[in-house]
Design an enzyme around this catalytic site. Structure first.
Site, PDB file in Angstrom:
ATOM      1  N   SER A 370     -42.991  -1.818  18.590  1.00 15.19           N
ATOM      2  CA  SER A 370     -42.979  -0.794  19.620  1.00 15.19           C
ATOM      3  C   SER A 370     -41.722   0.084  19.552  1.00 15.19           C
ATOM      4  CB  SER A 370     -43.132  -1.466  20.984  1.00 15.19           C
ATOM      5  OG  SER A 370     -43.359  -0.520  21.993  1.00 15.19           O
ATOM      6  N   ASP A 381     -37.858   8.365   8.295  1.00 15.63           N
ATOM      7  CA  ASP A 381     -38.566   9.599   7.963  1.00 15.63           C
ATOM      8  C   ASP A 381     -37.623  10.780   7.763  1.00 15.63           C
ATOM      9  OD1 ASP A 381     -40.936   8.252   8.025  1.00 15.63           O
ATOM     10  OD2 ASP A 381     -41.911   9.549   9.483  1.00 15.63           O
ATOM     11  N   LYS A 395     -47.153  -2.083  16.524  1.00 16.18           N
ATOM     12  CA  LYS A 395     -47.571  -1.908  17.913  1.00 16.18           C
ATOM     13  C   LYS A 395     -47.213  -0.476  18.303  1.00 16.18           C
ATOM     14  CE  LYS A 395     -47.678  -2.379  22.551  1.00 16.18           C
ATOM     15  NZ  LYS A 395     -47.498  -1.255  23.501  1.00 16.18           N
TER      16      LYS A 395
END
Length: 517
Positions: A370, A381, A395
C-alpha cells in the site's frame, strides 16, 4: 417449510433472539450500501448481480437455503430440494434488470432492496439460525459474500466495531512509554517516546515503575499495568518510579502519542532510515531526520540514504505522498483512478528534495504494501532510487469509508493506485532493480553482471515489461512478472546489496535508471 425450520437450530443454551423480522433496519442499511456500491465501487456491477451475490450470503448462516437468479426472478429454495417449488420468489423490475444509464443509483438501489427484502423475510421465518444471528449477523454474511465477488479489501464493519475503532482513535491516550518485566519481577520502563508525557517528565528507559495511582504493579501482570496507564485524553495519572535508590512521584497528563514510525541510524557514512508505517507524523519526522543530516547546518553529510520499507504494511496515503515528496525535485508522485469523478486525482511533488541529491536505495519485501509501495514506485519511476529486495505485496486499492444507518460502516474500494509511469500497483506490486528473493547464488550472479566493466542492471528487461503493464493486466502476465522476483521476507542480503550500490555509484546509477523511462 417446517422441515427446514429445524435444520439449523442454534446450540442449546444460546440466548433467544427477537423473532420479528427487522425490516426497516435491514432496508435502510442495504439501500445505503447498494447505492454506494452502484455509484462508487471501482468496478461496475449489474444490480441483479449485486442482489444475487448479497443474498447468497444467507447460505453461510443457513446451508439449507439457496438463492438463485433465473428467468428474471430471485428464488429462495431449500438446498436439498432444488427441483421443488421455491419458498419465495420475486421478479426483478426493469429498474433492476435494465436500469437506464442515467438512472440515479439511489433509485436503482431502492428497487433492488424492495425486490430482495421479501426473500430475506422468508428466509428469516424459515431459519432459526438467521434469527439467532440477528440483523447485524445477516448483514455481515451478505456483505462478506458480496465482497468475495467484488474485491478482497472492501468490507462491512458492524456498529460495535466502528465505535470501538473511533474510541481507539480519539477516546483514549497514553503516556508515551513502553513497559517490560524485569528478571526480579519488577516492572521497568523499556522505552520512552520522544516528546511524549513521560519524556517531558524526565523518565528514562531503565527506570522502575513501582505503582500507578498508589496501587503496586508487578512484572507478573504486565498487561494490567499497561492497561492502567491508558485513559481518557487530558486525564491525570500519578506514577511512583525509582531510579537507583531514589524514588519519586510523577504526575502526568495523558495525551495522544502516535507510535514511532521513523528509526534513524548513521553507519558506514550512510543514513539508514527505517519506516515501520505511515501515520500522521511520519513525513514530519522523516523530514527532520533528513534536515539534520543534509541541512545547511549539517556537518559531514552522509554519502547516501537507505530507506527501509520491508515489512511496512502501509497506512495513510497522504503521508506516503508526503514522504515521496521529500526525495523528489518535481513530477508526478501518484495517480488514483476510479469510476467516480472524485476518485481520480493526481499528486505532484513540490520540489523539496531534502536528501541533497545523494543516491537513495529503497529496501522492499513481500510484506511491503500500500503506502510503502507508493513511495517505492514513485522513487523508482523517477530514477531517484535503486530498489532492492523482492516484489512487494501489490495492494493498490484505496478504500472509501461509507457511514451506514445502523452505525456501522462500509469500507469500499473505489480507486486504484497508478504509478508515475502508468502501471497499476494492485496485483503487480513494485519490482526491485536487484532481486534477492531467488537465493544467494542468483543474487551473486546478478551482482557480478552488474559490477562487470560493461555491466547493466540485472532486472532491466523485466522492469521495462513491468512498466508497460496497463489496467486490466491479464492474470497470466501478473503471475509471470511476479515470478521473476517472487515476494519473500526481507533478508540480510538486502542491506549488503544496498551498501554495495552506494559504494559503487556507477552500479547505483545503472539500477536506478533501469526503473525510469
Amino acid at each position: 417449510m417446517l422441515a427446514l425450520a429445524v435444520l439449523a437450530a442454534p446450540p442449546a443454551g444460546t440466548p433467544a433472539r427477537a423473532q420479528e423480522f427487522p425490516r426497516s433496519a435491514i432496508e435502510a442499511v442495504l439501500a445505503a450500501a447498494f447505492e454506494a456500491v452502484l455509484e462508487r465501487h471501482l468496478e461496475p456491477v449489474a444490480p441483479s448481480d449485486l442482489g444475487l451475490w448479497s443474498l447468497r450470503g444467507l447460505s453461510a448462516l443457513e446451508p439449507a437455503l439457496l438463492v438463485e437468479l433465473g428467468d428474471g426472478a430471485f428464488r429462495l429454495l431449500p438446498a436439498a430440494a432444488r427441483a421443488g417449488p421455491p419458498l419465495a420468489a420475486q421478479r426483478l423490475p426493469p429498474a433492476v434488470l435494465h436500469p437506464p444509464a442515467a438512472a440515479p443509483p439511489a433509485t436503482t438501489a431502492a428497487a433492488l432492496v424492495a425486490t430482495a427484502v421479501p426473500l430475506l423475510e422468508a428466509a428469516w421465518a424459515a431459519s432459526p439460525a438467521l434469527r439467532h444471528a440477528g440483523a447485524e449477523g445477516v448483514l455481515r454474511a451478505m456483505f462478506e459474500e458480496l465482497f468475495n465477488y467484488l474485491d478482497p479489501y472492501s468490507r462491512y464493519v458492524t456498529a460495535a466495531e466502528a465505535q470501538a475503532a473511533r474510541e481507539r482513535r480519539i477516546g483514549h491516550a497514553g503516556l508515551g512509554l513502553r513497559l517490560a518485566a524485569g528478571r526480579d519481577g519488577t516492572v521497568r520502563i523499556a522505552a520512552v517516546a520522544p516528546g511524549g508525557p513521560a519524556a517531558r517528565a524526565g523518565l528514562r528507559a531503565g527506570d522502575r515503575l513501582l505503582a500507578i495511582e498508589g496501587e503496586p504493579v508487578s512484572g507478573g501482570d504486565l498487561g494490567d499495568a499497561a492497561a492502567r496507564l491508558e485513559g481518557p485524553e487530558n486525564s491525570l495519572v500519578t506514577l511512583l518510579v525509582a531510579r537507583g535508590n531514589r524514588r519519586r512521584e510523577v504526575l502526568l497528563v495523558r495525551s495522544p502519542v502516535p507510535p514511532e514510525t521513523v528509526f534513524v541510524e548513521r553507519r558506514d557514512d550512510i543514513l539508514w532510515l527505517r519506516l515501520s508505517g505511515f501515520l500522521h507524523a511520519t513525513a514530519e519526522r522523516l523530514a527532520t531526520a533528513l534536515a539534520d543530516a543534509f541541512g545547511p547546518h549539517a556537518r559531514n553529510p552522509p554519502r547516501g540514504v537507505v530507506l527501509d520499507l520491508r515489512g511496512n504494511r502501509g497506512g495513510l496515503l497522504t503521508q506516503a505522498v508526503a514522504v515521496a515528496d521529500l526525495f523528489l525535485a518535481g513530477g508526478t508522485i501518484l495517480r488514483t483512478d476510479g469510476r467516480h469523478p472524485e476518485a481520480r486525482r493526481i499528486y505532484l511533488a513540490h520540489g523539496q528534495e531534502l536528501a541533497a541529491g545523494r543516491p537513495v536505495v529503497v529496501l522492499v519485501d513481500g510484506r511491503s504494501a500500500s503506502a510503502s509501495e507508493v513511495v517505492a514506485a514513485a522513487l523508482a519511476d523517477h530514477g531517484r532510487a535503486a530498489v532492492v529486495g523482492s516484489t512487494t505485496m501489490g495492494k493498490g486499492l484505496v478504500q472509501l469509508l461509507v457511514p451506514l444507518p445502523d452505525g456501522g460502516e462500509l469500507l469500499l474500494s473505489w480507486s486504484r493506485l497508478i504509478a508515475p509511469r502508468g502501471w497499476p500497483i494492485q496485483g503487480l506490486g513494485v519490482m526491485p532493480g536487484v532481486c534477492t528473493s531467488l537465493g544467494a547464488e542468483a543474487t551473486e550472479r546478478a551482482l557480478a553482471r552488474l559490477m562487470a566493466p560493461d555491466g547493466a542492471a540485472p532486472m532491466a528487461a523485466v522492469l521495462a515489461r513491468h512498466a508497460r503493464a496497463r489496467v486490466p493486466v491479464p492474470a497470466e502476465e501478473v503471475a509471470a512478472l511476479r515470478n521473476a522476483c517472487p515476494p519473500a521476507e526481507g533478508r540480510e542480503a538486502d542491506r549488503a546489496v544496498a551498501r554495495l550500490l552506494l559504494d559503487h555509484p556507477r552500479a547505483w546509477r545503472a539500477v536506478a535508471a533501469a526503473g525510469a523511462p
